[in-house]
Design a protein around this motif. Sequence first.
Motif, PDB file in Angstrom:
ATOM      1  N   LEU A 149     -34.879 -44.334  -5.373  1.00  0.00           N
ATOM      2  CA  LEU A 149     -35.621 -44.458  -4.386  1.00  0.00           C
ATOM      3  C   LEU A 149     -35.351 -43.713  -3.183  1.00  0.00           C
ATOM      4  O   LEU A 149     -36.157 -43.539  -2.315  1.00  0.00           O
ATOM      5  CB  LEU A 149     -35.591 -46.052  -4.137  1.00  0.00           C
ATOM      6  CG  LEU A 149     -36.096 -46.641  -2.819  1.00  0.00           C
ATOM      7  CD1 LEU A 149     -37.800 -46.575  -3.044  1.00  0.00           C
ATOM      8  CD2 LEU A 149     -35.583 -47.879  -2.326  1.00  0.00           C
ATOM      9  N   TYR A 150     -34.040 -43.321  -2.855  1.00  0.00           N
ATOM     10  CA  TYR A 150     -33.827 -42.238  -1.791  1.00  0.00           C
ATOM     11  C   TYR A 150     -34.572 -41.158  -1.808  1.00  0.00           C
ATOM     12  O   TYR A 150     -35.266 -40.584  -0.769  1.00  0.00           O
ATOM     13  CB  TYR A 150     -32.219 -41.984  -1.798  1.00  0.00           C
ATOM     14  CG  TYR A 150     -31.971 -40.716  -0.912  1.00  0.00           C
ATOM     15  CD1 TYR A 150     -31.961 -40.886   0.320  1.00  0.00           C
ATOM     16  CD2 TYR A 150     -31.500 -39.480  -1.449  1.00  0.00           C
ATOM     17  CE1 TYR A 150     -31.797 -39.704   1.110  1.00  0.00           C
ATOM     18  CE2 TYR A 150     -31.248 -38.270  -0.741  1.00  0.00           C
ATOM     19  CZ  TYR A 150     -31.552 -38.528   0.773  1.00  0.00           C
ATOM     20  OH  TYR A 150     -31.133 -37.345   1.444  1.00  0.00           O
ATOM     21  N   ALA A 151     -34.795 -40.410  -3.078  1.00  0.00           N
ATOM     22  CA  ALA A 151     -35.527 -39.378  -3.282  1.00  0.00           C
ATOM     23  C   ALA A 151     -36.968 -39.443  -2.944  1.00  0.00           C
ATOM     24  O   ALA A 151     -37.840 -38.723  -2.345  1.00  0.00           O
ATOM     25  CB  ALA A 151     -35.441 -38.702  -4.607  1.00  0.00           C
ATOM     26  N   ALA A 152     -37.437 -40.842  -3.198  1.00  0.00           N
ATOM     27  CA  ALA A 152     -39.033 -40.994  -3.245  1.00  0.00           C
ATOM     28  C   ALA A 152     -39.064 -41.329  -1.527  1.00  0.00           C
ATOM     29  O   ALA A 152     -40.151 -40.836  -1.158  1.00  0.00           O
ATOM     30  CB  ALA A 152     -39.304 -42.303  -3.823  1.00  0.00           C
ATOM     31  N   THR A 153     -38.296 -41.777  -0.935  1.00  0.00           N
ATOM     32  CA  THR A 153     -38.488 -42.023   0.591  1.00  0.00           C
ATOM     33  C   THR A 153     -38.489 -40.473   1.266  1.00  0.00           C
ATOM     34  O   THR A 153     -39.328 -40.367   2.090  1.00  0.00           O
ATOM     35  CB  THR A 153     -37.464 -42.830   1.379  1.00  0.00           C
ATOM     36  OG1 THR A 153     -36.055 -42.102   1.205  1.00  0.00           O
ATOM     37  CG2 THR A 153     -37.185 -44.003   0.755  1.00  0.00           C
ATOM     38  N   LYS A 154     -37.787 -39.767   0.832  1.00  0.00           N
ATOM     39  CA  LYS A 154     -37.876 -38.257   1.276  1.00  0.00           C
ATOM     40  C   LYS A 154     -39.111 -37.437   1.071  1.00  0.00           C
ATOM     41  O   LYS A 154     -39.479 -37.050   1.755  1.00  0.00           O
ATOM     42  CB  LYS A 154     -36.436 -37.276   0.729  1.00  0.00           C
ATOM     43  CG  LYS A 154     -35.346 -38.068   1.641  1.00  0.00           C
ATOM     44  CD  LYS A 154     -35.236 -37.944   2.940  1.00  0.00           C
ATOM     45  CE  LYS A 154     -33.901 -38.142   3.808  1.00  0.00           C
ATOM     46  NZ  LYS A 154     -34.141 -37.785   5.348  1.00  0.00           N
ATOM     47  N   ALA A 155     -39.448 -37.657  -0.187  1.00  0.00           N
ATOM     48  CA  ALA A 155     -40.716 -37.066  -0.578  1.00  0.00           C
ATOM     49  C   ALA A 155     -41.790 -37.833   0.403  1.00  0.00           C
ATOM     50  O   ALA A 155     -42.626 -36.825   0.645  1.00  0.00           O
ATOM     51  CB  ALA A 155     -41.128 -37.299  -2.098  1.00  0.00           C
ATOM     52  N   ALA A 156     -41.909 -38.930   0.491  1.00  0.00           N
ATOM     53  CA  ALA A 156     -42.855 -39.511   1.296  1.00  0.00           C
ATOM     54  C   ALA A 156     -42.631 -39.254   2.815  1.00  0.00           C
ATOM     55  O   ALA A 156     -43.857 -38.848   3.566  1.00  0.00           O
ATOM     56  CB  ALA A 156     -42.419 -41.242   1.262  1.00  0.00           C
ATOM     57  N   ASN A 157     -41.417 -38.812   3.296  1.00  0.00           N
ATOM     58  CA  ASN A 157     -41.522 -38.314   4.650  1.00  0.00           C
ATOM     59  C   ASN A 157     -42.386 -37.107   4.792  1.00  0.00           C
ATOM     60  O   ASN A 157     -42.921 -36.695   5.693  1.00  0.00           O
ATOM     61  CB  ASN A 157     -39.984 -38.011   4.953  1.00  0.00           C
ATOM     62  CG  ASN A 157     -39.332 -39.325   5.141  1.00  0.00           C
ATOM     63  OD1 ASN A 157     -38.008 -39.197   5.335  1.00  0.00           O
ATOM     64  ND2 ASN A 157     -39.924 -40.160   5.323  1.00  0.00           N
ATOM     65  N   GLU A 158     -42.216 -36.248   3.738  1.00  0.00           N
ATOM     66  CA  GLU A 158     -43.000 -34.756   3.823  1.00  0.00           C
ATOM     67  C   GLU A 158     -44.537 -34.999   3.827  1.00  0.00           C
ATOM     68  O   GLU A 158     -45.045 -34.579   4.664  1.00  0.00           O
ATOM     69  CB  GLU A 158     -42.350 -34.140   2.496  1.00  0.00           C
ATOM     70  CG  GLU A 158     -41.005 -33.735   2.639  1.00  0.00           C
ATOM     71  CD  GLU A 158     -40.803 -32.628   1.336  1.00  0.00           C
ATOM     72  OE1 GLU A 158     -41.656 -32.311   0.802  1.00  0.00           O
ATOM     73  OE2 GLU A 158     -39.447 -32.408   1.327  1.00  0.00           O
ATOM     74  N   LEU A 159     -44.958 -36.174   3.188  1.00  0.00           N
ATOM     75  CA  LEU A 159     -46.167 -36.350   2.904  1.00  0.00           C
ATOM     76  C   LEU A 159     -46.819 -36.974   4.501  1.00  0.00           C
ATOM     77  O   LEU A 159     -47.558 -36.528   4.705  1.00  0.00           O
ATOM     78  CB  LEU A 159     -46.740 -37.329   1.975  1.00  0.00           C
ATOM     79  CG  LEU A 159     -46.537 -36.819   0.524  1.00  0.00           C
ATOM     80  CD1 LEU A 159     -46.826 -38.038  -0.527  1.00  0.00           C
ATOM     81  CD2 LEU A 159     -47.529 -36.012   0.097  1.00  0.00           C
ATOM     82  N   MET A 160     -45.874 -37.646   5.131  1.00  0.00           N
ATOM     83  CA  MET A 160     -46.329 -38.423   6.228  1.00  0.00           C
ATOM     84  C   MET A 160     -46.212 -37.333   7.488  1.00  0.00           C
ATOM     85  O   MET A 160     -47.304 -37.411   8.141  1.00  0.00           O
ATOM     86  CB  MET A 160     -45.221 -39.760   6.699  1.00  0.00           C
ATOM     87  CG  MET A 160     -45.097 -40.659   5.631  1.00  0.00           C
ATOM     88  SD  MET A 160     -43.799 -41.437   5.472  1.00  0.00           S
ATOM     89  CE  MET A 160     -43.492 -42.480   7.027  1.00  0.00           C
ATOM     90  N   ALA A 161     -45.418 -36.687   7.298  1.00  0.00           N
ATOM     91  CA  ALA A 161     -45.254 -35.717   8.452  1.00  0.00           C
ATOM     92  C   ALA A 161     -46.394 -34.692   8.177  1.00  0.00           C
ATOM     93  O   ALA A 161     -47.136 -34.155   9.236  1.00  0.00           O
ATOM     94  CB  ALA A 161     -43.897 -34.742   8.077  1.00  0.00           C
TER      95      ALA A 161
END
Length: 321
Positions: A149-161
Amino acid sequence: MTILVTGAAGFIGANTCKALLERGERVVGLDNYNDYYDPQIKRDRVAALCPDADIRVLDLTDRDGLAALFDEVQPTRVIHLAAQAGVRYSLENPHAYVDSNLTGFVNMLELCRHRGVAHLVYASSSSVYGDSATPPFSEDQRIDKPRSLYAATKAANELMAYTYAQLFGLHATGLRFFTVYGPWGRPDMAPLLFSRAVLAGRPIDVFNDGKMQRDFTHVSDIVDGILGALAHPSRETVPHRVFNLGNHTPIELEHFIGVIEAAAGRPAQKVYKPMQPGDMVRTMADTTRAHDAFGYAPAMPIERGLPPVVAWCREYFGDHA
């Protein structure tokens, strides 16, 4: 002009504040000093590395508090390093990652957008590569099969940015850190866990029977990359870029332990165990893009960077800690 550094009492954050202050920048930091690991280490770290830094106690989920801080200090650039870290802990406490890494990240994006921040540099992670990529990991490889889940949140950060860059023209740069180490590092990571255990004569858990490689990157090289990225915002139509910040030199876990043994002057008691859920067998950064964009050139091998970590552990925790 003020640079806001979030996670300023963290390992990378405090070193970043130190570097910025040394070159004369006006820095304001924030940190919530949570108890994921002993907050006293964070306080001692700040006292040792950046005692003159103006660090506010504030949580990323406190929207009103964050807005008041932005209105007060009016940052022109933001280095967003605050996050709930740790791969294995995300299996135990997923809501901490949603609160900090998703809700908190949206709060930062909104404030950067509405307060006219010129450049947001934020921490991503090598964990985003998961099972989709093959070493050496390049920024063009897919990141849609995270192992935690940690990795998923960081990938999501890139999409959000990226979305905020596309919709609102927010200049944002994501940095995928690869296994950062150094004195004052995080006590839940292998460099400190192993160093402290070897010094104290305690056994260490060696997962996947030692058949693992990590692209260990010294914090000094990471800070150089952060400052380089900060000075070079994207000029593309959608002003968002992502860079690997690693050492481009994967190290066998057994060799890594051997360097610690030599520095400690005693052998490690190894307990071999199977692979842990969420872990990756091998990480290796392709740093070509960061080199071409801002001259990123990591220079610290573990043979030179790791012994001071062991010495610091001996001084801070003692031989029996």
